[in-house]
Design an enzyme around this catalytic site. Structure first.
Site, PDB file in Angstrom:
ATOM      1  N   HIS A   1      -9.103   6.885   2.353  1.00 25.43           N
ATOM      2  CA  HIS A   1      -9.579   7.157   3.710  1.00 25.43           C
ATOM      3  C   HIS A   1     -10.840   8.006   3.727  1.00 25.43           C
ATOM      4  CE1 HIS A   1      -8.781   7.251   8.145  1.00 25.43           C
ATOM      5  NE2 HIS A   1      -8.393   6.046   7.807  1.00 25.43           N
TER       6      HIS A   1
ATOM      7  N   GLU B   1      -4.189  -7.451   5.127  1.00 28.97           N
ATOM      8  CA  GLU B   1      -3.318  -6.349   5.513  1.00 28.97           C
ATOM      9  C   GLU B   1      -2.390  -6.779   6.640  1.00 28.97           C
ATOM     10  OE1 GLU B   1      -3.663  -1.614   6.733  1.00 28.97           O
ATOM     11  OE2 GLU B   1      -5.383  -2.936   7.062  1.00 28.97           O
TER      12      GLU B   1
ATOM     13  N   ARG C   1       0.861  -1.189   0.000  1.00 27.49           N
ATOM     14  CA  ARG C   1       0.000   0.000   0.000  1.00 27.49           C
ATOM     15  C   ARG C   1       0.892   1.231   0.000  1.00 27.49           C
ATOM     16  NH1 ARG C   1      -3.880   2.356   4.748  1.00 27.49           N
ATOM     17  NH2 ARG C   1      -2.027   3.637   5.076  1.00 27.49           N
TER      18      ARG C   1
ATOM     19  N   GLU D   1     -13.436  -1.400   6.501  1.00 33.95           N
ATOM     20  CA  GLU D   1     -12.750  -1.594   7.780  1.00 33.95           C
ATOM     21  C   GLU D   1     -13.526  -0.968   8.934  1.00 33.95           C
ATOM     22  OE1 GLU D   1      -9.287   1.500   8.688  1.00 33.95           O
ATOM     23  OE2 GLU D   1      -9.012   0.578   6.741  1.00 33.95           O
TER      24      GLU D   1
ATOM     25  N   TYR E   1      -2.751  11.787   6.028  1.00 36.95           N
ATOM     26  CA  TYR E   1      -3.089  10.471   6.565  1.00 36.95           C
ATOM     27  C   TYR E   1      -2.201   9.387   5.942  1.00 36.95           C
ATOM     28  CZ  TYR E   1      -5.131   5.920   6.928  1.00 36.95           C
ATOM     29  OH  TYR E   1      -5.275   4.574   7.131  1.00 36.95           O
TER      30      TYR E   1
ATOM     31  N   ASP F   1      -5.032   3.898  -0.181  1.00 39.81           N
ATOM     32  CA  ASP F   1      -6.133   4.200   0.730  1.00 39.81           C
ATOM     33  C   ASP F   1      -6.491   5.677   0.626  1.00 39.81           C
ATOM     34  OD1 ASP F   1      -7.957   4.385   2.781  1.00 39.81           O
ATOM     35  OD2 ASP F   1      -6.594   3.745   4.367  1.00 39.81           O
TER      36      ASP F   1
ATOM     37  N   ARG G   1     -13.399  -5.298   3.509  1.00 41.04           N
ATOM     38  CA  ARG G   1     -12.284  -5.161   4.442  1.00 41.04           C
ATOM     39  C   ARG G   1     -12.697  -5.259   5.904  1.00 41.04           C
ATOM     40  NH1 ARG G   1      -8.983  -1.567   5.127  1.00 41.04           N
ATOM     41  NH2 ARG G   1      -7.361  -3.139   5.341  1.00 41.04           N
TER      42      ARG G   1
ATOM     43  N   GLU H   1      -8.926   1.890  -1.961  1.00 40.35           N
ATOM     44  CA  GLU H   1      -9.611   1.614  -0.702  1.00 40.35           C
ATOM     45  C   GLU H   1     -10.343   2.837  -0.163  1.00 40.35           C
ATOM     46  OE1 GLU H   1      -8.183   0.696   3.903  1.00 40.35           O
ATOM     47  OE2 GLU H   1      -6.832   0.281   2.235  1.00 40.35           O
TER      48      GLU H   1
ATOM     49  N   TRP I   1     -12.143  11.824   8.400  1.00 38.17           N
ATOM     50  CA  TRP I   1     -10.793  11.421   8.733  1.00 38.17           C
ATOM     51  C   TRP I   1     -10.577   9.939   8.415  1.00 38.17           C
ATOM     52  CZ3 TRP I   1      -8.152   7.836  11.563  1.00 38.17           C
ATOM     53  CH2 TRP I   1      -6.762   7.996  11.529  1.00 38.17           C
TER      54      TRP I   1
END
Length: 402
Positions: free
Chosen positions: A212, A339, A147, A262, A159, A210, A283, A236, A402
């Site tokens: 995010h 991951e 990643r 996630e 991030y 990612d 995820r 992602e 975030w």
């Protein structure tokens, strides 16, 4: 196999972990991860005040019944606190059952579906050049999938990018710190980042990224389309998933594979995304989606719609969760990738493990149970220290994702 004791162990060997230990009358015990990053003590209270008193005297062999009892019986269903607590109980009970059977957990689930488990790790840097160095370092360690995150010109802190010389740890302050964000600067930068990575490392390395949750659906579609020449393994969390129809718009504009989940807690969070084939990887993690019992249902639903498992595995999940996840990965037919962020030596002085990494792949080990244990004496040396996740604001001050 009557449950006679259950207790919560909170420790902070570099970061906060919450571990549940359940013991039976026969002296067999199992442990489960109950860590909810930045909100750890909320789960501790849920377990100690509500769940543990209801477990004492129950038959540890009745995993499904206990899962239903804790989920349906609470009335207030779903949510990260309740499902993290349920997951801890569930994983601990599977650990007990596998120990009682004297076999590794994956055998109890139905045996392995593969010989080894591909994992991806993180590579990040303050700019493109240092990010390329991080990718080279990860590749040298044997990782086949990486990643990639990078600092963005014009944004002070991004991030996924660690402070110089430190491992990346988002929960970085007693109260939330604040970061600034610009989607425009990000969108202009990321395609160039991945173009450089492909130029440097060729086409065989699996690349992941990612977002995010920080883009709108049309912005995410733009990014996915721009990254198509770099053929990512996945993009992602491209946009917040509360509005699952948003992924229809992204799907219409790009063939870049999409991963999400996630922060999901139940099968209902991903049901429409799967049924409408709007994602390629789910995820959800063992610790936040209700444990192995619930993850099996998510995986079975996904298999009907060509969705593969790609479980969250950052260091905000303890080695207990990683061990359980690897046994799940070994078994699950529709596996995609796992991951992996390496835990520090300090963390591994508290937790012992039987899982093993070699040449980009993991195996969970053959120890009875899920193969991870906690050294309570060591854990007691590292008391809890509150650490919260940051918040992000747009450049005009608007609070953002975030």
């Amino acid at each position: 196999m009557k449950i006679i004791d259950a207790k919560v162990i909170v420790c902070s060997p570099g970061r906060n972990f919450v571990t549940l230990k359940i013991t039976t009358a026969e002296g067999v015990y199992g442990i489960g991860d109950a860590t909810l990053n930045g909100r750890e003590l909320a789960v501790v209270s849920y377990l100690e005040d509500y769940v543990i008193p209801a477990l004492i005297g129950r038959d540890a062999q009745r995993i499904e019944d206990i899962w239903q009892y804790l989920y349906r019986g609470a009335y207030w269903r779903r949510g990260p606190i309740g499902l993290t607590a349920i997951a801890a109980v569930d994983v601990a009970l599977w650990d007990i059952k596998a120990k009682q059977a004297n076999m590794p957990l994956y055998q109890l689930l139905g045996g392995r579906s593969r010989d080894r488990i591909m994992v991806y790790t993180h590579a990040n840097g303050k700019d493109i050049d240092t990010t390329l160095e991080a990718v080279a370092s990860a590749q040298a360690k044997g990782y086949r999938a990486i990643r990639v995150q990078s600092g963005i010109p014009g944004i002070a802190k991004t991030y996924g990018v660690a402070k110089q010389g430190d491992a990346y740890e988002p929960a970085d302050a007693d109260l939330p710190s604040e970061e600034s964000w610009s989607s425009e600067k990000y969108l202009n930068f990321v395609p160039e980042l991945f173009k450089r990575v492909r130029q440097e490392f060729g086409d065989e390395l699996h690349l992941l990224h990612d977002v995010h949750h920080r883009l709108s659906p049309i912005e995410a579609a733009r990014l996915g389309k721009a990254l198509e020449p770099c053929h990512l393994f996945w993009l992602e969390d491209a946009t917040p998933a509360e509005n699952q129809d948003a992924f229809k718009l992204i799907r219409q504009h790009t063939t870049t594979p999409l991963a999400v989940g996630e922060v999901f807690n139940t099968i209902h969070d991903c049901r429409e995304l799967m049924q409408q084939q709007l994602i390629d990887y789910i995820r959800t993690s063992v610790v936040h989606a209700g444990g192995i019992t619930a993850m099996r249902r998510i995986a079975d639903l996904g298999s009907l719609f060509n969705v593969k498992m790609g479980s969250h595995g950052a260091t905000d999940l303890s080695p207990v969760c990683m061990g359980a996840a690897l046994h799940f990965d070994y078994w699950v037919p529709n596996f995609g990738i796992q991951e992996h962020m390496a835990h520090s030596p300090l963390m591994e002085s508290v937790f012992t493990r039987s899982y093993h990494f070699e040449d980009g792949f993991f195996t969970p080990g053959e120890k009875a149970g899920h193969g991870v244990d906690i050294n309570e004496a060591e854990a007691a040396k590292y008391p809890y220290k509150r650490a919260m996740l940051p918040v992000a604001r747009l450049e005009d001050g608007t609070l953002w994702h975030w």
